[in-house]
Design an enzyme around this catalytic site. Sequence first.
Site, mmCIF file in Angstrom:
data_model
loop_
_atom_site.group_PDB
_atom_site.id
_atom_site.type_symbol
_atom_site.label_atom_id
_atom_site.label_comp_id
_atom_site.label_asym_id
_atom_site.label_seq_id
_atom_site.Cartn_x
_atom_site.Cartn_y
_atom_site.Cartn_z
ATOM 1 N N GLN A 1 -4.259 2.048 15.170
ATOM 2 C CA GLN A 1 -2.796 2.521 14.078
ATOM 3 C C GLN A 1 -2.521 3.788 15.051
ATOM 4 O O GLN A 1 -0.369 3.697 15.247
ATOM 5 C CB GLN A 1 -3.811 3.114 13.407
ATOM 6 C CG GLN A 1 -3.093 3.787 12.252
ATOM 7 C CD GLN A 1 -3.532 4.507 10.969
ATOM 8 O OE1 GLN A 1 -4.164 4.442 10.974
ATOM 9 N NE2 GLN A 1 -2.504 4.748 10.022
ATOM 10 N N ARG B 1 0.542 16.510 12.836
ATOM 11 C CA ARG B 1 2.211 17.357 13.761
ATOM 12 C C ARG B 1 1.447 18.701 12.663
ATOM 13 O O ARG B 1 1.877 19.196 11.184
ATOM 14 C CB ARG B 1 2.690 16.915 12.627
ATOM 15 C CG ARG B 1 4.016 15.882 13.299
ATOM 16 C CD ARG B 1 4.705 15.530 12.076
ATOM 17 N NE ARG B 1 4.083 15.323 10.816
ATOM 18 C CZ ARG B 1 3.840 13.542 10.965
ATOM 19 N NH1 ARG B 1 3.414 12.652 10.448
ATOM 20 N NH2 ARG B 1 3.580 13.865 9.142
ATOM 21 N N ARG C 1 -8.312 3.053 13.536
ATOM 22 C CA ARG C 1 -7.233 3.974 13.818
ATOM 23 C C ARG C 1 -6.925 4.158 15.045
ATOM 24 O O ARG C 1 -5.831 5.100 15.259
ATOM 25 C CB ARG C 1 -8.234 5.847 13.359
ATOM 26 C CG ARG C 1 -8.758 6.024 12.294
ATOM 27 C CD ARG C 1 -7.410 5.908 10.683
ATOM 28 N NE ARG C 1 -7.831 6.320 9.936
ATOM 29 C CZ ARG C 1 -7.220 5.977 8.471
ATOM 30 N NH1 ARG C 1 -6.339 5.825 8.823
ATOM 31 N NH2 ARG C 1 -8.123 6.028 6.892
ATOM 32 N N HIS D 1 -4.600 13.790 1.413
ATOM 33 C CA HIS D 1 -4.167 12.647 2.297
ATOM 34 C C HIS D 1 -3.274 12.833 3.032
ATOM 35 O O HIS D 1 -3.474 13.249 4.525
ATOM 36 C CB HIS D 1 -4.630 11.713 1.905
ATOM 37 C CG HIS D 1 -4.860 10.940 2.126
ATOM 38 N ND1 HIS D 1 -6.371 10.250 4.189
ATOM 39 C CD2 HIS D 1 -4.111 9.174 4.415
ATOM 40 C CE1 HIS D 1 -5.947 9.364 4.523
ATOM 41 N NE2 HIS D 1 -4.651 8.868 4.793
ATOM 42 N N THR E 1 -4.603 6.175 0.446
ATOM 43 C CA THR E 1 -5.992 7.811 0.378
ATOM 44 C C THR E 1 -5.538 8.156 -0.879
ATOM 45 O O THR E 1 -5.126 8.919 -0.804
ATOM 46 C CB THR E 1 -6.681 8.093 1.928
ATOM 47 O OG1 THR E 1 -6.085 6.496 2.611
ATOM 48 C CG2 THR E 1 -7.626 8.194 2.096
ATOM 49 N N THR F 1 -8.992 -6.068 3.672
ATOM 50 C CA THR F 1 -8.846 -4.938 2.662
ATOM 51 C C THR F 1 -10.197 -5.370 1.828
ATOM 52 O O THR F 1 -9.891 -7.311 1.095
ATOM 53 C CB THR F 1 -7.463 -4.897 1.730
ATOM 54 O OG1 THR F 1 -6.376 -4.723 2.761
ATOM 55 C CG2 THR F 1 -7.536 -4.529 0.838
ATOM 56 N N ASP G 1 0.855 -1.423 -0.058
ATOM 57 C CA ASP G 1 0.000 -0.484 0.072
ATOM 58 C C ASP G 1 1.123 1.173 0.209
ATOM 59 O O ASP G 1 1.808 1.112 0.645
ATOM 60 C CB ASP G 1 -1.114 0.223 1.494
ATOM 61 C CG ASP G 1 -2.405 0.707 1.373
ATOM 62 O OD1 ASP G 1 -2.317 1.125 -0.162
ATOM 63 O OD2 ASP G 1 -2.501 1.695 1.646
ATOM 64 N N GLU H 1 -10.526 3.507 4.324
ATOM 65 C CA GLU H 1 -9.674 4.711 2.644
ATOM 66 C C GLU H 1 -9.676 3.743 1.351
ATOM 67 O O GLU H 1 -10.326 3.572 1.107
ATOM 68 C CB GLU H 1 -8.478 4.359 2.940
ATOM 69 C CG GLU H 1 -7.830 4.518 4.939
ATOM 70 C CD GLU H 1 -6.201 4.312 5.059
ATOM 71 O OE1 GLU H 1 -5.716 3.592 3.661
ATOM 72 O OE2 GLU H 1 -5.486 4.847 5.181
ATOM 73 N N GLU I 1 -10.437 12.183 8.310
ATOM 74 C CA GLU I 1 -10.432 13.475 7.117
ATOM 75 C C GLU I 1 -11.483 14.349 7.354
ATOM 76 O O GLU I 1 -11.901 15.871 7.886
ATOM 77 C CB GLU I 1 -9.944 13.244 6.315
ATOM 78 C CG GLU I 1 -8.029 13.013 6.216
ATOM 79 C CD GLU I 1 -8.149 12.591 4.638
ATOM 80 O OE1 GLU I 1 -7.828 12.620 3.625
ATOM 81 O OE2 GLU I 1 -8.158 11.240 4.207
ATOM 82 N N LYS J 1 -3.919 -2.343 10.104
ATOM 83 C CA LYS J 1 -4.202 -2.398 8.733
ATOM 84 C C LYS J 1 -5.150 -4.111 7.709
ATOM 85 O O LYS J 1 -5.635 -4.164 6.915
ATOM 86 C CB LYS J 1 -3.907 -1.627 7.822
ATOM 87 C CG LYS J 1 -3.490 -0.712 7.999
ATOM 88 C CD LYS J 1 -3.641 0.868 7.560
ATOM 89 C CE LYS J 1 -3.769 1.602 7.378
ATOM 90 N NZ LYS J 1 -4.621 2.701 6.113
ATOM 91 N N GLU K 1 -9.082 3.728 -2.154
ATOM 92 C CA GLU K 1 -8.044 4.272 -2.227
ATOM 93 C C GLU K 1 -8.434 3.192 -4.120
ATOM 94 O O GLU K 1 -9.425 2.738 -4.703
ATOM 95 C CB GLU K 1 -7.546 2.933 -1.901
ATOM 96 C CG GLU K 1 -6.861 3.333 -0.520
ATOM 97 C CD GLU K 1 -5.736 2.972 -0.224
ATOM 98 O OE1 GLU K 1 -4.567 1.984 -0.831
ATOM 99 O OE2 GLU K 1 -5.800 3.110 0.984
ATOM 100 N N ASP L 1 -8.851 0.031 1.932
ATOM 101 C CA ASP L 1 -8.301 -0.232 2.711
ATOM 102 C C ASP L 1 -8.050 0.154 4.318
ATOM 103 O O ASP L 1 -8.264 1.080 5.194
ATOM 104 C CB ASP L 1 -7.200 0.439 2.403
ATOM 105 C CG ASP L 1 -5.473 0.366 3.774
ATOM 106 O OD1 ASP L 1 -5.616 -0.306 4.188
ATOM 107 O OD2 ASP L 1 -4.608 1.181 4.028
HETATM 108 MN MN MN Z 1 -3.617 3.045 2.943
#
Ligand code: MN
Length: 428
Positions: free
Chosen positions: A238, A141, A235, A132, A357, A255, A125, A197, A371, A251, A199, A231
Amino acid sequence: MTLAGDATHDPALRSWVGSANDPASDFPIQNLPYGRFRRRGGTEPWRVGVAIGDGVLDLHAAGLGRGPDIAEVLSLPVAERRDLRVRLSQALRAGSSDETRLRACLVAQTDVELGVPCEIRDFTDFYAGIHHARAVGSLFRPDSPLLPNYQWVPIGYHGRASSVYASGIDFRRPHGQVKPPGEAAPRLAPSARLDYELELGIVIGRGNEPGVPVTLADAEAHVAGLTLLNDWSARDVQAWEYQPLGPFLAKNFATTVSPWIVTLEALAPFRERFGRALGDPSPLPYLDSPANRESGVIGIELEVWLQTAAMRERGDRGVRLSTSSFRDAYWTLAQLVAHHTVNGCNLGTGDLLGTGTLSGPEPSQGGSLLELSRGGQQPVPLGNGEQRTFLADGDTVILRGYCERPGARRIGFGECRATVLPARAGVG
Ligand code: MN
């Protein structure tokens, strides 16, 4: 490979399969994607099919395919795969003398089970969606959303092929280690921040020898085509596990891919220029070529739909959460393939490369709930009184994709869908 349209893209072409001539069909005669099917509920081996309107043409029975294994079709050299497309186009067009014979090789899509379109050999991936990367980066950040390597290296990680599922296969909400802010120690729990996600999946047709990189110029000769790919991502799992080696159990529980591989040949009319914004670094020479700049981009429009359990009960098809386009990705598919192999890594038939993504530039174009809900801070209203920050049990996520432009017949990708089932009892 030549990218210009040929006779198989003529928008005036019509098929003797009437449903393929419906302007709303994803599978007109200009598309001709490959996939695998078998009798619903059956256990016999998969057969290679070509989607045409609301039907599936059995390629082997029609005498058009090579072997019964789709790998033989996907790994054809470019000239032969183009030739197969021309023969299919001729056999399926209105007035073809093959019609009577081929009608016996046509089944309704609703009468068959559609599998993962080919045996998935390996799964990588990428992270090619810069909008994204920037949006997610700014959540974690705020002062440096994009890490300094992003504009130089197509970022990726190795995923897991064993849990790549066909569209329509539902899965349970995963358990994992989570450590909510303010808690002293982690615990094992069902993910409370389950996400999707949006994709695309790049399906490798011909592999490369170990140690021999695929050049940018050759990259597309190794790509059979594209699917939609979800995907699914936990979160909260993660956030706790991703440092320092990246995503792992957040993840690899599921999928989902769409059933049809839309070939690069079918996508030829939708090629566009690739460029970099002023001030962005130019790609290194192995990721740059005149051909990639001229037509490396494919304009594929993407949509995410959500159907909650309450919507389903009322017969409501769901709400569109966002739209975006593959054209907004930071790297082209040729660049992803060239980069993946530059160290000598060998790709093989059936390797699946997720793009990452694909969000658009606007905040409303986020390709994940992470998002759209600003990290879970702003619930997304669904228009029926319901709202979501992350996915609830019973939610069905549906990805759709299509290409259209003046002078070309619109083609589509079908659907990539699955429903979140409640977590397994007794795990944690
Ligand atoms: Mn992904």
